[in-house]
Design an enzyme around this catalytic site. Sequence first.
Site, PDB file in Angstrom:
ATOM      1  CD  GLU A   1      13.698  23.429 -25.375  1.00  0.00           C
ATOM      2  OE1 GLU A   1      13.525  24.647 -25.294  1.00  0.00           O
ATOM      3  OE2 GLU A   1      13.357  22.636 -24.474  1.00  0.00           O
TER       4      GLU A   1
ATOM      5  CD  GLU B   1      13.467  17.894 -21.262  1.00  0.00           C
ATOM      6  OE1 GLU B   1      12.473  18.636 -21.167  1.00  0.00           O
ATOM      7  OE2 GLU B   1      14.590  18.299 -21.610  1.00  0.00           O
TER       8      GLU B   1
HETATM    9  O1  9MR Z   1      11.179  21.578 -15.530  1.00  0.00           O
HETATM   10  C1  9MR Z   1      11.974  22.724 -15.670  1.00  0.00           C
HETATM   11  C2  9MR Z   1      11.381  23.872 -14.859  1.00  0.00           C
HETATM   12  O2  9MR Z   1      11.451  23.574 -13.477  1.00  0.00           O
HETATM   13  C3  9MR Z   1      12.122  25.163 -15.155  1.00  0.00           C
HETATM   14  O3  9MR Z   1      11.467  26.244 -14.526  1.00  0.00           O
HETATM   15  C4  9MR Z   1      12.189  25.394 -16.650  1.00  0.00           C
HETATM   16  C5  9MR Z   1      13.044  26.589 -16.976  1.00  0.00           C
HETATM   17  O4  9MR Z   1      14.369  26.351 -16.640  1.00  0.00           O
HETATM   18  O5  9MR Z   1      12.730  24.282 -17.320  1.00  0.00           O
HETATM   19  C6  9MR Z   1      12.011  23.105 -17.142  1.00  0.00           C
HETATM   20  O6  9MR Z   1      12.632  22.064 -17.862  1.00  0.00           O
HETATM   21  C7  9MR Z   1      12.691  22.250 -19.279  1.00  0.00           C
HETATM   22  C8  9MR Z   1      13.930  21.542 -19.783  1.00  0.00           C
HETATM   23  O7  9MR Z   1      15.049  22.057 -19.128  1.00  0.00           O
HETATM   24  C9  9MR Z   1      14.075  21.687 -21.284  1.00  0.00           C
HETATM   25  N1  9MR Z   1      12.908  21.215 -21.973  1.00  0.00           N
HETATM   26  C10 9MR Z   1      11.644  21.776 -21.511  1.00  0.00           C
HETATM   27  C11 9MR Z   1      11.504  21.585 -20.001  1.00  0.00           C
HETATM   28  C12 9MR Z   1      10.188  22.119 -19.531  1.00  0.00           C
HETATM   29  O8  9MR Z   1      10.167  23.512 -19.707  1.00  0.00           O
END
Ligand code: 9MR
Length: 382
Positions: free
Chosen positions: A163, A268
């Site tokens: 990102e 994802e």
């Molecule tokens: O699904 C993840 C959630 O449990 C966490 O709280 C969050 C912050 O670390 O991250 C989420 O996963 C993210 C991923 O790592 C990167 N792309 C966006 C995802 C959704 O926020």
Amino acid sequence: MKVLTPILSLCLAFAIFSCSANKKEYEVKETSLKEALKDKFLIGTALNTNHIWGKDTAAIKIVTEQFNSIVAENCMKSMYIQPTEGEFYFKDADKFVEYGEQNNLYITGHTLIWHSQTPDWFFTDDKGKDVSREVLIERMKNHIKTVVSRYKGRIKGWDVVNEAILEDGSWRNSKFYKIIGEDFISLAFQFAHEADPDAELYYNDYNEWHAGKRDAIVKLVNSLKEKGLRIDGVGMQGHLGMDYPSLDEYRAAIDTYSSAGVKVLITELDVSALPSPRRDIGANIADTEAYRQEMNPYTNGLPDSISSAWNKRMGELFNLFIDNSDKIARVTMWGVTDGDSWKNNYPMPGRTDYPLLFDRQYKAKPVVKEIINKLKVKKSKK
Ligand code: 9MR
């Protein structure tokens, strides 16, 4: 007759038993996504710590039966794996990799460099001021090298940078960008490659179908290649809605990334069944909104009409992936069951969403069977 009756009942019982035993075996095979998709792409899922430590046994059964690839949802992010400078916490990540190896799963690592979930110490000195470019590069190098080399040869691909680009194609003004400049990306790819020359390396982002972001990602891929750096794929996160993006927009993004000479990975995937405050809500976790009751309409289950629309939407996406399987190397769901999805709290906290392939009761949604059947029909036509 008196003698015959017990014999007949025994035969009947045996017939029923063998029939149900066959049926059970048949169903297990029938419901295997990984078997159906094996000539198309890897099918993966993100694991949370309850999965990794075997606490959620029902979910783990789904993982081993349905998927052939895993990624850690959270435990390899820098705030968890290096919460304090030089003090690494590897217990969860080690267990995750061990679980993947024991079950013969393709393991990917998420994520090395991300503006979010990076502990504050990374960017600051002991007076709380931003560190110099040199210091941040050194910290980045140490973090990447320590984590990647620990799993050398075991983790097959890494989301190296996550990102870094905004929807309009400009650089995200993250601390990495502000302190190092855009070079932080090429340096991250260089360090990851040095730590494990055989690992695949990916750039990963959300709203990856936005034309501005899409074109900037292609530029980034080209510039990494021009510098002689390894980049194997673009991760299209795929946090999607019922009506965005259009299939045409998504197809165009897949085509564009593939034309840049890299693998496309859907990394994802989830499709929210809930109303979205904006079309491009994406996944920037800082963009949350206050809870509003009218935006949480299905707390007692999805009405049939919405459930059918959701299954149709997910089915269309999978059809798109299958039709483009020459370009797509992996499709990974962002979680196993609806109850565990981050979407229940994003972009609004406390909602009840239905974004994944398995429901809160661990039951496969109709689309799972549809994907399998579609491939079976195609194969038998050949
Ligand atoms: O699904 C993840 C959630 O449990 C966490 O709280 C969050 C912050 O670390 O991250 C989420 O996963 C993210 C991923 O790592 C990167 N792309 C966006 C995802 C959704 O926020």
